[in-house]
Structure formats: structure tokens, C-alpha cells
Design a protein around this motif. Structure first.
Motif, PDB file in Angstrom:
ATOM      1  N   TRP A 292     -30.508  48.555 -26.488  1.00 18.51           N
ATOM      2  CA  TRP A 292     -29.515  49.019 -27.370  1.00 18.51           C
ATOM      3  C   TRP A 292     -28.454  48.963 -26.486  1.00 18.51           C
ATOM      4  O   TRP A 292     -27.052  49.066 -27.353  1.00 18.51           O
ATOM      5  N   LEU A 293     -28.140  49.372 -25.231  1.00 16.22           N
ATOM      6  CA  LEU A 293     -26.635  49.367 -24.688  1.00 16.22           C
ATOM      7  C   LEU A 293     -26.213  48.064 -24.593  1.00 16.22           C
ATOM      8  O   LEU A 293     -24.853  47.991 -24.868  1.00 16.22           O
ATOM      9  N   MET A 298     -21.563  44.657 -26.522  1.00 21.10           N
ATOM     10  CA  MET A 298     -21.006  43.387 -27.281  1.00 21.10           C
ATOM     11  C   MET A 298     -20.289  43.953 -28.403  1.00 21.10           C
ATOM     12  O   MET A 298     -19.189  43.232 -28.788  1.00 21.10           O
ATOM     13  N   LEU A 299     -20.532  44.712 -29.079  1.00 30.16           N
ATOM     14  CA  LEU A 299     -20.041  45.379 -30.351  1.00 30.16           C
ATOM     15  C   LEU A 299     -18.518  45.613 -29.987  1.00 30.16           C
ATOM     16  O   LEU A 299     -17.501  45.238 -30.533  1.00 30.16           O
ATOM     17  N   ALA A 300     -18.400  46.586 -28.839  1.00 29.08           N
ATOM     18  CA  ALA A 300     -17.048  47.327 -28.374  1.00 29.08           C
ATOM     19  C   ALA A 300     -16.293  46.115 -27.893  1.00 29.08           C
ATOM     20  O   ALA A 300     -15.121  45.987 -28.318  1.00 29.08           O
ATOM     21  N   ILE A 301     -16.767  45.107 -27.529  1.00 25.37           N
ATOM     22  CA  ILE A 301     -15.688  44.122 -26.984  1.00 25.37           C
ATOM     23  C   ILE A 301     -15.513  43.052 -27.926  1.00 25.37           C
ATOM     24  O   ILE A 301     -14.227  42.236 -27.630  1.00 25.37           O
ATOM     25  N   ASN A 302     -16.039  43.000 -29.104  1.00 28.59           N
ATOM     26  CA  ASN A 302     -15.759  42.230 -30.032  1.00 28.59           C
ATOM     27  C   ASN A 302     -14.945  42.747 -31.148  1.00 28.59           C
ATOM     28  O   ASN A 302     -14.493  42.165 -32.028  1.00 28.59           O
ATOM     29  N   VAL A 303     -15.005  44.182 -31.290  1.00 28.21           N
ATOM     30  CA  VAL A 303     -14.243  44.712 -32.443  1.00 28.21           C
ATOM     31  C   VAL A 303     -12.929  44.514 -32.578  1.00 28.21           C
ATOM     32  O   VAL A 303     -12.320  44.035 -33.869  1.00 28.21           O
ATOM     33  N   PHE A 304     -12.113  44.171 -31.490  1.00 27.70           N
ATOM     34  CA  PHE A 304     -10.856  43.889 -31.530  1.00 27.70           C
ATOM     35  C   PHE A 304     -10.449  42.444 -31.684  1.00 27.70           C
ATOM     36  O   PHE A 304      -9.036  42.031 -31.591  1.00 27.70           O
TER      37      PHE A 304
END
Lengths: 924, 126
Positions: A292-293, A298-304
Motif C-alpha cells: 500500500w505504500l 505513485m499517487l503523491a507523485i502524480n497528483v500534480f
């Protein structure tokens, strides 16, 4: 701030920091206190997946395709959901078999095939070259961009700016040097690079922070939040279509599917991913957190990504190079510090990828490509070289330099033909070719070496043809006509539209055809021929890894001869004397054997142990080859197998017989014990008997002695008293005598030494006689004796004296307890069945029920307190019963308290006629 | 005149009681007889003999039990116990002595011996 020397200084400072972290982590690892044994570090290290491509290219692709950049990140997220099944299996297999690389994994699965390992390595190297060149391009381009500050100028092409070209070369060389320092300082038997992992985890953080920083700034610094950006895009006619996920610019459904599948394979089979996920893994349990980490990262680095892309499109209408929005946006707003941070972030992403990827590739090149070839070349006489560690390290360093230079070369030839993202996807497609052989290998025992080879070669060929050739053609290294009309004008074989399938984007097209060729060949060829023994054993080891406990790998199936000393020397050549000694010491400790290196003939366990150790250094295939030079493997012949089985079955029979014997023994023991208990009991009873008898004898003796002394000491005793005392002495003497004879009787009866003088007796006479002899007693007690006898009775066979004894006993007992004066005793005789029955009835106090059995026991008497202690030994009835029973009869009592008692005994009648005939017969 | 010495005889054998009674009376002691253990205990408490001639085998309550109870009773501390046992040595004697008997005499005994022992157990004349 963005002046050349600052940038260069900061860059080198950052690299130095990475190196320091790596060095520190390595020191800690050597001391046994590993820094990286944490699931968080592990998860961060997995983020090496996000390279300069993510950093720059995602925004670039988003600017072109809107949400179409996502599949590359959806793929890994989906794959990770399956990781608990797939990756855990791969981890377990790799730990058990000491796998050192992806090529090692595949080669090991298919019978430790050196050929397969070599093919995988070649494909990996060639396939990753574009990816490396991408990093070089990204670093150089970003460097050049920031150098132009404050002007926003993005270099249009590579060749056009010699400065850029040289920069890339410099970057390649510097990275090569850095990687050599990082990864080839020493040989680790399990190919662990703790320092590298620590540094990678750190740089994952750095690039995330940098990206988030610029993202936050664009969203809330440059604009007023997400809502603002998307509203403006929607309002902009040119940009509005980009908001649609499918169709339009986003790419169609099929390309989404294939891109997702592609990245699912990439997260597994990119050499750097395999390295950090599998080889560097310290604990299977870390997978749990990673599952899950990593998606979270992946989510964090793709959010922006989208905000930045849209922000850039809005800010630079008419397209500055979207790949560099993350840099150019801050630069345009004079955000120098932010731009520097972003640059470092990009540098971090690129160096991370290059380091891990080249280390992984160089390991494969050394272990699976070069070493097997060198070892086979007798001319080099490598077998006789004492220490090969230097050679191994040298090969790896050479490989690193070579790979980076090749990467640079690719960059020169084909680098500007595509945007960054497309270059990356070409590499993805290359490593995707490993999927059928690898995934099939861990789930399907039927996959064979030939099948894997066929699949890999066909898949790679298609990949080369449909992806690499066009890149070269577009860069004009090959004629462009190839693309338009196919080779030699064969339209069906056009690289971009094989067999007429057009309309797919290039990557999808390549994926479809290469997967078809790969998987098809793999399955078809595997099914066409059965796997060999080695293959089958490895297949079982891999596919059944969860079913077998560790250590039960087919050691028992191997048999051969090897000298332990040879094995030791072999190991020492590759890991050094000290490490080899330590390994053997570990083995000795684990197996509990002393000095394994002194075994004249090494056992199978030791051979396998050494092979595993070697495999950790030079790969399974090479290790296998090396072992073969030292050992001679023998196949078990059929006869030997039969002999072993015979022995086994004999042992079974023997043990069965042993079991039976032991059961018999148990039974005998139990019986003996019971007998012993009985004897002990008898012994105890005898002791009791002796003790009681002793007491009983002493009582009359005491009286006799005492009175005799009195009479002796008191001559002046009055006559009446003298008479009395003398009478007592006489009585006691009689009592004593009686007691003694009774005790002797009992003793003889019990030991079977009683002498019986049997004769035919007439009971009438017996009764008459005993009545006469006891008449005195009756008179004294004033008890009347009545006889009730039939006129004639048949005779019985018994011992006359003894029967008399019985009757006397009964009569005197009857008299004993009766109240004087009123007493009446009746003795009767009658025939009953085949017996003669004698009843002695009295009207005394009777015998209570609870005493009726007791009185027939030794030394038992029914006492009556009113009349004082009865004169008797308590043995009379016991003896009487024994006598009667010996003669074949029974003696018992019937009585109710207050109604007197009736003692009866029976004796069997005798058929005198028969006796007579027998006697006559004897006489004649 | 000195108080007559009191002797309690506890035995269930009539003839032995007769002989013991004769012997003790001829020595000038006051004699009482108990035929079983419980009677012995009652008389011991009531009669307060100086010496108790105690046979081991008795109905209701054997000699050992009587001995134990007397010794457990502070009121009868002054009673000296002479136990008549079946053997001269061995478990009976040990048990008797352990329970507090002063002397154990085995049957058959010599009259002289018995008289001498009883005299020895009596408290000295005032």
C-alpha cells in the motif's frame, strides 16, 4: 542563483551526499546493523520506478494526451494488488535459490541454462539502452535549460547544440564513475548493495519533495488552486478536448489497456525493479507495507502532473517543450530556488535509475553472459587461477562503462526521434518479453527451456523490428522507405503495420505482435517436447516453492563424488579464503558436522551448499558449470534403486518382528509382576500368621508359667486356691496343646503336606463316639445334646480322625456361647442328593450375617462380651472347612441372631458296588 | 501408715488376670481390673493408679491406643505404664516405648521380674 558554477557545485554536492549515505549504510551493514531493514525504506526504494521520465516526461505526455499519462502508473498499482501472490512466490524462490538477477532467475528456472541467461541479458541490455539514454537526455536537457536562465530556451534537437551533446557524454562518464564507486567496491555473495538501497530511498524522497514543491507552487502560487486551472482549461477551446479520458487526444481504449499491461510487466521485469524488489529484499514481510505504500507514493507523485501540465499549456501557449514545464514554469517566474530544487529533483531521479539499472545489468552481463563463456574457454585456463574475485569485479566495471557509453550512443543516434515518454515505452516493451517465460515459469511446470528460448527470441525479434528499427529509420540511420513500404517492398511486413494491422499506435502494435509471438512460441515449443531431468527438478522447485519446506530441494536426488577439499578451493577462488572458511564454518554449525572440509568424499548436502554459495556470486548457470568441473555426477542405476528398496522393505519386516517380540515381552513382564505381587501378598500373610500364632501361643504359656511360679513361691497357699491355680495350669496346658496341633494342622493343610488316611466310615458311629467324648463338656455347661440319626446310612469315604475332629469342633463351638441351663444342641444326619449331610443346631445367640463368612477364616472368632473372651484359637472352623472340602463336601452356617445357629457339612456318598467291582478288578 | 500403692490391671485373658491379681495383692497393692481398653481408660482416670499393667491385645481398644490416650492426658501424667508384649524386642516394643510406656515386658514373664519392675516404677516411699 542559477549560474553555472552554482548548479554544478550543487549537483556534485548532491551526488556526494548520495555517496556518503551509501557509504554509511554499507558500513552499518558490515557491522551487522543494517539501516535498510525497514519496510518503509524498502517501499521507498521501489520508487526508483519513477525516473526522470516521471519527473519531466509525465507532464510532457499529459500536455499532449491529457489523462493519457496515467496507464503507466495504473499498471503498477494494479500489479501490486497481485503481488501478494506473484511477488511473494518470486521472493521465496529467489531466496531459496540465491538468485542474483533477473537473468539468473529465468536461467535457473529452466535447468540452470547458461544460454538462456545469456539471451535474457542481451535482451535486457539492448532493451534498456533507450531508457538510459532517456535519463542522459533528461539531465543534459535540464542542465542546458537552467543554464540559459533567465532566457527560456529549450534545445530543439540534440545535434544542433554541440554543448548539449557534450554535456550528455560528460553526464554519462560521471555517472559511470559514480556507479562503479557505488556498486563494485567488493563482491557480495548475495549481491546485496545496502548502500545503494539507502541512497535510492533517499533520492526517492528528494524527487517526491521537489515535484510536490513545484506542483504546489504551480497550483496555488501561479494559479488559484485546481478549480482555477481546470476552469481555465475548460474555457480554452484548444485545450478543452484534453479533459476527456478516452477517445480524442487521450488515446483510445485499446491503447489504455495495452499501456496498462505494459507497465504491469515493467514494474516486475525492469532489471532495476527486479533488483530492488527481489534481490535487495531483506524480509518477505516488507511486502505487506509495500503493497500500500508504493501505490501511495505513485499517487503523491502524480497528483500534480495534470495541474502542472495544464498550467504550462496555459502559460506557454504555442508549446514550449512540455517535458520541461517543471523547470520552465518556475524559471519564468524568477523562482530561482525552486528551479534549482526541481533540477536537483530531476537529477536525483535520473541518477537513481542509472545507478540501479546499470548495476543490475552489469551483474547480469558478468554472471550470465561473460563468465559462462570465459569458463568454457579452456584457453584461458581459468580453472587454475587461484583468485577470480579481481576478474569478476573488473568485468563488472567494464560492463558499467560499456552500458553507459552505449546509452550515450543510442542517445546520439535516436535520441531526438521521440519524446522522452515514447523512448521509455520502447524499453518497457523490451522487458515485457520476459513476462511469458518468467510468469509461466513460476506457475506452469510444463514450461521448458526450449520453449522459453523460442518465446524470448521471437518476442525480441518482433520488438526490434517494430520499435527499434523505426527509431533508427526516423533518425535516418536506416532508409525511411523501410517504414513506408516494408523490407524489400513487402508491404505486409511493414514495421509499423505488420500484416496489415494498422490504426494502432506504435507501442500497442508492437506489444500485440511481440506478445503473440512470444507467448505463442513459448507454449507451443514447451508442449512439443518434454522437459529434461534438470529442468523438471528446477520447475518443481520453483512452482512448488510454497509446498516444500526450505532445504528440501532435491539434494537427495543427486549422487556423485567430490572431494571436500576441492569444493573448498573452488569456493575460495570466487569469494576469497576468508569468506569460504566462514561459509564452511556456518555449514558445520548448521549441520552439526565437524570440519566438513576434511571429508574425503563430500556428501550431497555439502555439494549443494557450495553450489548455492557460488551461485550467489556468479549465477546459477556458471556455478553449475564450475561444480561440474570438480564433481562427477553419477546416475542411480536401476539395480541400485532396487537394492535400496529391498533394504528398505527388509527393514520394515524386521521392525515388525521386533514389535511382536516386544509385545510378548511386555505380556510376560506383566504376568511376572502379577505373580510377584501374589507371592509378596502370601509372604505378608505368612508373616501375619506367624505373628498371630506366636501371640496365641504365648498367652497360655504366660498363664502356665505365672501360676507355676506362684505355686512354687507360695507354699503356704490355701488349698482351695492351690486347687484352683493347678486347675488353671492344666487347662492352659491343654489349651496350648490344642493350639499347637491346630497350628500344625493349618501349616500342613496350607503346604499340602497333610497326611490323609482315608477309609470308609459310618457317620452314625462317628456321631455316637463324639457325643460320648464331649459328654463331659456338655454336662459342665448344662447343655442337652440330642441326636437325630436314621437307622442306616451309607458310608462315606474320608479320613476318620479328621472327620471326628470336625464334629468335635462343631459340637464344642455349639456349646461355647450358650447360656448355661437352657442350652440345647441337636445333631442330625440325613441323606441329600448324592451326599450325606450333618447338621449341628444350637439355640445360642446365633451368628450375625456379617460374621458368617468371617468365622471360617484363620484366627477369627465371634466374640460375645457377656460371656467374656471365648476360649479358642479361632482356627477350628478354618481347619474343619478345609477337611470337609478336601473330602469333597461343603461346610457352612445358617443363622439368625437370637435364633441360634445351624452348622452343616456334607460329604459325598460312595457307590460301594462300584468300588467293590473295581477292587475285584484290581485283584484279578 | 503409708498409702497403699494402686495397680490397675488391663487384660482380657481371665487366667492371666487371675495370676496378676494374685501377685499384686500379695505385694500389698490395691488392685483393680479392666477387661478391655475402654474400661481401662475409665478406671485409669478414676482410680488414678500408680502403675498400669497393660496387655497389648484387648478388644475394643488395644493396649497401644490406651497408652497413647493416657499419655495424651495431662491428668494422668503420674501413671506409670508397664506394657505386656508378645515379644521382647521388635516393633511392638518400639511402638510401646514410643507411645510413652515406661517398661515393656514380654510374655511369658517371670513373676519375680514382674514384681521387681513394678516396684521400680512406683514412686519412692515418702
Amino acid at each position: 542563483m542559477l549560474v553555472p558554477w552554482v548548479i554544478i557545485f550543487v549537483s556534485f554536492a548532491y551526488l556526494g551526499l548520495l555517496f556518503a549515505i551509501a557509504y554509511y549504510a554499507d558500513q552499518r551493514a558490515d557491522a551487522g546493523r543494517s539501516v535498510i531493514a525497514s519496510p518503509y525504506i524498502y517501499s521507498l526504494s521501489l520508487a526508483v520506478y519513477a525516473t526522470a521520465w516521471t519527473f519531466y516526461g509525465s507532464v510532457g505526455r499529459a500536455a499532449e494526451n491529457g489523462v493519457g499519462f496515467l496507464p503507466i502508473y495504473i499498471g503498477p498499482t494494479l500489479m501490486i494488488a497481485l503481488w501478494w501472490i506473484v511477488m511473494r512466490k518470486i521472493l521465496r524462490i529467489s531466496k531459496q535459490n540465491r538468485i542474483t538477477s533477473l537473468a539468473d532467475f529465468i536461467a535457473s528456472r529452466y535447468g540452470k541454462s547458461a544460454l538462456l541467461g545469456g539471451v535474457v541479458t542481451v535482451i535486457a541490455v539492448i532493451g534498456i539502452l533507450p531508457y538510459i539514454s532517456l535519463q542522459l537526455k533528461a539531465v543534459s536537457a535540464s542542465f542546458t535549460t537552467v543554464l540559459q536562465y533567465p532566457e527560456i530556451v529549450v534545445p530543439a534537437s540534440v545535434g544542433a547544440a554541440p554543448l548539449l551533446g557534450d554535456t550528455a557524454l560528460w553526464v554519462a562518464l560521471i555517472l559511470a564513475a559514480f556507479t562503479i564507486l557505488f556498486g563494485t567496491r567488493h563482491l557480495d555473495a548475495a549481491e546485496h548493495h545496502e548502500g545503494m538501497v539507502a541512497a535510492i530511498a533517499f533520492e526517492s524522497l528528494v524527487k517526491l519533495v521537489a515535484f510536490l514543491a513545484v506542483g504546489v507552487w504551480v497550483s496555488w502560487g501561479l494559479y488559484s488552486g485546481f478549480g482555477d486551472i481546470f476552469a481555465r482549461v475548460a474555457a480554452n477551446a484548444d485545450l478543452q478536448p484534453m479533459l476527456a479520458p478516452f477517445g480524442g487526444v487521450g488515446g483510445d481504449y485499446s491503447s489504455w489497456i495495452w499501456l496498462t499491461i505494459l507497465s504491469m510487466f515493467a514494474i516486475m521485469f525492469l532489471p532495476r525493479q527486479f533488483q530492488v524488489t527481489v534481490i535487495e529484499n531483506k524480509d518477505e514481510g516488507h511486502l505487506r507495507k509495500a503493497i500500500w505504500l508504493f501505490p501511495l507514493y505513485m499517487l503523491a507523485i502524480n497528483v500534480f502532473v495534470l495541474p502542472i501540465a495544464f498550467g504550462g499549456l496555459l502559460h506557454f501557449p504555442g508549446g514550449a517543450d512540455a517535458d520541461s514545464f517543471v523547470l520552465t514554469l518556475p524559471m519564468s517566474q524568477k523562482q530561482e530556488l525552486l528551479a534549482l530544487v526541481v533540477f536537483i529533483g530531476g537529477l536525483s531521479a535520473a541518477t537513481g535509475m542509472v545507478i540501479v539499472e546499470t548495476i543490475a545489468l552489469s551483474t547480469m552481463v558478468c554472471n550470465d553472459l561473460v563468465m559462462p563463456v570465459l569458463l568454457r574457454m579452456r584457453a584461458l585456463r581459468l580453472n587454475e587461477r587461484r583468485d577470480l574475485t579481481g576478474l569478476l569485479l573488473g568485468i563488472r566495471r567494464g560492463a558499467i562503462v560499456l552500458i553507459l557509453l552505449l546509452g550515450y550512443l543510442y542517445f546520439k543516434i535516436a535520441g531526438e526521434a521521440y519524446a522522452l515518454v515514447s523512448i521509455g515505452l520502447i524499453s518497457f516493451a523490451a522487458v515485457a518479453q520476459f513476462a511469458p517465460a518468467a510468469l509461466g515459469g513460476i506457475f506452469w511446470k510444463g514450461g521448458t527451456r526450449r520453449g522459453a528460448l523460442a518465446g524470448l527470441v521471437s518476442g525480441f525479434a518482433v520488438w526490434f523490428y517494430t520499435l527499434l528499427l523505426p527509431a533508427f529509420a526516423r533518425s535516418e540511420w536506416l532508409p525511411l522507405g523501410l517504414l513506408e513500404h516494408g523490407p524489400f517492398g513487402i508491404e505486409l511486413l511493414r514495421p509499423l503495420a505488420l500484416f496489415g494491422v494498422s490504426g494502432l499506435d506504435q507501442i500497442t502494435h508492437a506489444m500485440v505482435w511481440s506478445m503473440l509471438a512470444n507467448a505463442g512460441a513459448y507454449v507451443a515449443v514447451s508442449l512439443s517436447r518434454a522437459p529434461g531431468v534438470d529442468e523438471h527438478r528446477q520447475a518443481t522447485l520453483f512452482v512448488d516453492v510454497f509446498r516444500r519446506p526450505a532445504g528440501s530441494s532435491g539434494e537427495r536426488l543427486w549422487r556423485g563424488t567430490a572431494s571436500a577439499a576441492d569444493l573448498f578451493n573452488l569456493l575460495a577462488r570466487f569469494v576469497g579464503l576468508r569468506a569460504a572458511g566462514e561459509a564452511f564454518a556456518d555449514y558445520a554449525r548448521l549441520r552439526g558436522v565437524e570440519r566438513p572440509e576434511a571429508q574425503r568424499e563430500a556428501d550431497a548436502d555439502l555439494v549443494h551448499f557450495v553450489e548455492k554459495q557460488l551461485a550467489g556470486v556468479i549465477g546459477a548457470a556458471s556455478a553449475h558449470i564450475m561444480l561440474a568441473t570438480v564433481t562427477k555426477e553419477e546416475a542411480l542405476t536401476l539395480d541400485e534403486v532396487r537394492a535400496v528398496l529391498d533394504e528398505a522393505s527388509q527393514i520394515v519386516v524386521y521392525s515388525h518382528r521386533l514389535e511382536q517380540k516386544s509385545q510378548e515381552l511386555e505380556r510376560a513382564t506383566r504376568e511376572l509382576r502379577a505373580a510377584n505381587e501374589r507371592l509378596t501378598e502370601l509372604d505378608r500373610m505368612k508373616d501375619e500368621f506367624v505373628s498371630t500364632v506366636s501371640h496365641e501361643l504365648r498367652t497360655p504359656l504366660t498363664a502356665i508359667r505365672s501360676f507355676t511360679e506362684i505355686l512354687h513361691d507360695h507354699p503356704q497357699l490355701p488349698a482351695a486356691e492351690r486347687e484352683r491355680f493347678l486347675g488353671i495350669v492344666i487347662k492352659e496346658t491343654e489349651r496350648l496343646t490344642r493350639l499347637i496341633s491346630q497350628v500344625l494342622d493349618v501349616s500342613r493343610l496350607e503346604s499340602g503336606r497333610m497326611e490323609w488316611h482315608e477309609s470308609l466310615i459310618d457317620m452314625r458311629e462317628v456321631i455316637e463316639d463324639t457325643a460320648a467324648s464331649t459328654s463331659q463338656l456338655f454336662r459342665e455347661r448344662e447343655v442337652r445334646l440330642e441326636r437325630s440319626l436314621p437307622a442306616r446310612v451309607p458310608r462315606v469315604k474320608a479320613d476318620l480322625d479328621r472327620i471326628v475332629q470336625v464334629v468335635v469342633n462343631l459340637l464344642s463351638n455349639a456349646v461355647k456361647f450358650i447360656e448355661p441351663g437352657r442350652g440345647r444342641v441337636e445333631i442330625a444326619l440325613e441323606e441329600e442328593g448324592g451326599f450325606l449331610r450333618v447338621n449341628v443346631r444350637d439355640n445360642g445367640p446365633g451368628v450375625p450375617r456379617e460374621h458368617q463368612d468371617l468365622i471360617f477364616e484363620k484366627f477369627r472368632q465371634a466374640g460375645d462380651r457377656l460371656t467374656g473372651k471365648p476360649q479358642g484359637s479361632g482356627l477350628g472352623l478354618y481347619i474343619s472347612r478345609r477337611i470337609v472340602e478336601h473330602s469333597g463336601g461343603r461346610l457352612w452356617v445358617e443363622s439368625r441372631p437370637g435364633e441360634g445357629a445351624c452348622f452343616s457339612f456334607t460329604l459325598p456318598l460312595v457307590d460301594e458296588a462300584a468300588l467293590g467291582k473295581a477292587a475285584l478288578g484290581k485283584a484279578a | 501408715m503409708a498409702t497403699a500403692r494402686k495397680v490397675l490391671i488391663a487384660d482380657d485373658e481371665p487366667n492371666i488376670v487371675t495370676s496378676l491379681e494374685f501377685l499384686m495383692r500379695s505385694c500389698g497393692y490395691e488392685v483393680r481390673v479392666a477387661r478391655d481398653g475402654e474400661e481401662a481408660l475409665r478406671l485409669a482416670e478414676g482410680f488414678q493408679p500408680d502403675v498400669l499393667l497393660l496387655d497389648v491385645m484387648m478388644p475394643l481398644c488395644d493396649g497401644f491406643e490406651v497408652c497413647r490416650r493416657i499419655r495424651g492426658n495431662a491428668a494422668m501424667r503420674a501413671v506409670r505404664i508397664l506394657m505386656l508384649t508378645a515379644h521382647g524386642r521388635g516393633p511392638q516394643v518400639e511402638r510401646g516405648l514410643a507411645l510413652g510406656a515406661d517398661v515393656c515386658l514380654s510374655k511369658p514373664f517371670s513373676n519375680q521380674d514382674l514384681i521387681a519392675r513394678v516396684r521400680g516404677l512406683l514412686p519412692p516411699s515418702p
